[in-house]
Design an enzyme around this catalytic site. Structure first.
Site, PDB file in Angstrom:
ATOM      1  N   SER A  67       0.746  -1.073  -0.038  1.00 11.30           N
ATOM      2  CA  SER A  67       0.176   0.121   0.106  1.00 11.30           C
ATOM      3  C   SER A  67       0.745   1.191   0.033  1.00 11.30           C
ATOM      4  O   SER A  67       2.090   1.138   0.429  1.00 11.30           O
ATOM      5  CB  SER A  67      -0.908   0.057   1.287  1.00 11.30           C
ATOM      6  OG  SER A  67      -1.671   1.347   1.433  1.00 11.30           O
ATOM      7  N   TYR A  79      -1.497  -0.424  10.447  1.00 11.31           N
ATOM      8  CA  TYR A  79      -1.412  -0.880   9.242  1.00 11.31           C
ATOM      9  C   TYR A  79      -0.313  -0.374   8.355  1.00 11.31           C
ATOM     10  O   TYR A  79       0.275  -1.208   7.649  1.00 11.31           O
ATOM     11  CB  TYR A  79      -2.843  -0.676   8.355  1.00 11.31           C
ATOM     12  CG  TYR A  79      -3.096  -1.028   7.053  1.00 11.31           C
ATOM     13  CD1 TYR A  79      -3.340  -2.315   6.832  1.00 11.31           C
ATOM     14  CD2 TYR A  79      -2.941  -0.086   6.003  1.00 11.31           C
ATOM     15  CE1 TYR A  79      -3.680  -2.619   5.411  1.00 11.31           C
ATOM     16  CE2 TYR A  79      -3.260  -0.621   4.473  1.00 11.31           C
ATOM     17  CZ  TYR A  79      -3.594  -2.127   4.521  1.00 11.31           C
ATOM     18  OH  TYR A  79      -3.688  -2.350   3.185  1.00 11.31           O
TER      19      TYR A  79
END
Length: 214
Positions: A67, A79
């Site tokens: 990501s 995350y």
């Protein structure tokens, strides 16, 4: 499983498993950090190690879902942490696999929250109810509400065209010359990554602090 694949060949592995949540560092218990590391990081490593003999044998491809949040964080550091870690794992693996003809690719999507549903919206009440007494003594409900509104607004801006990410995955698996990294993101997201990579940390901190203060 491996004996079955060894009889028909094995070409590609896509490590796509991932979970996400929102919250400042002290809001989340250690158990949550352990769960995220186990799914987002160790899960991909376990799968890779299991199939590595076949991937070397058939000179296959390994694709990892990372990501752009590996470069910076806006309220979901847990995350971001796991994605940054998987990027470094891939960097080492990519160099090591060259001698076997195995290619390693990383997909770096921007905000596709509306496509994947990886991160459902969170209410201030949900966040508050999970806080420890120590954190409740430091923060107030108004601040929690502001942060929840901010993060949920980011989620609502996510692209719902998930096929763009799928196309990158397909190219990574099938192209004669796949890229090491496929960044599939909006222009403003790519600019954030550019600033993070090339400018001093103090500049990036200022940009993100400004975004968080809105």
């Amino acid at each position: 499983l491996l004996s079955h694949f060894s009889s028909i060949g094995f070409w590609g592995l896509v490590n796509n498993a991932g979970i996400s949540t929102f919250g400042e560092t002290g809001w989340l218990p250690m158990e949550t950090y352990e769960k995220f590391a186990d799914v987002n990081l160790l899960g991909s490593i376990r799968t890779t190690l299991a199939f590595l003999p076949l991937l070397r044998k058939y000179k296959g491809r390994i694709v990892f879902m990372s990501s752009i949040i590996a470069y910076f964080t806006l309220g979901n550091g847990i995350y971001s942490m796991t994605k940054a870690a998987i990027e470094k794992f891939c960097d080492a693996l990519r160099l090591e696999m060259k001698k076997f003809g195995v290619q390693v690719c990383i997909i770096q999507p921007g905000n596709y929250a509306r496509s994947t549903k990886i991160q459902p919206p969170l209410s201030a009440e949900e966040i508050w109810s999970e806080l420890s007494e120590e954190e409740k003594a430091v923060y107030n409900k108004e601040y929690i509400q502001e942060r929840a509104n901010f993060f949920n607004s980011i989620l609502s801006e996510g692209s719902n065209n998930g096929s763009e990410v799928v196309d990158a995955m397909v190219d990574a698996l099938t192209s004669p010359a796949p890229k090491a990294r496929y960044m599939v993101a909006k222009l403003k997201e790519k600019v954030l990554v550019f600033v993070c990579a090339l400018f001093p940390t103090v500049v990036m901190d200022s940009v993100l602090s400004h975004a968080l203060s809105k």
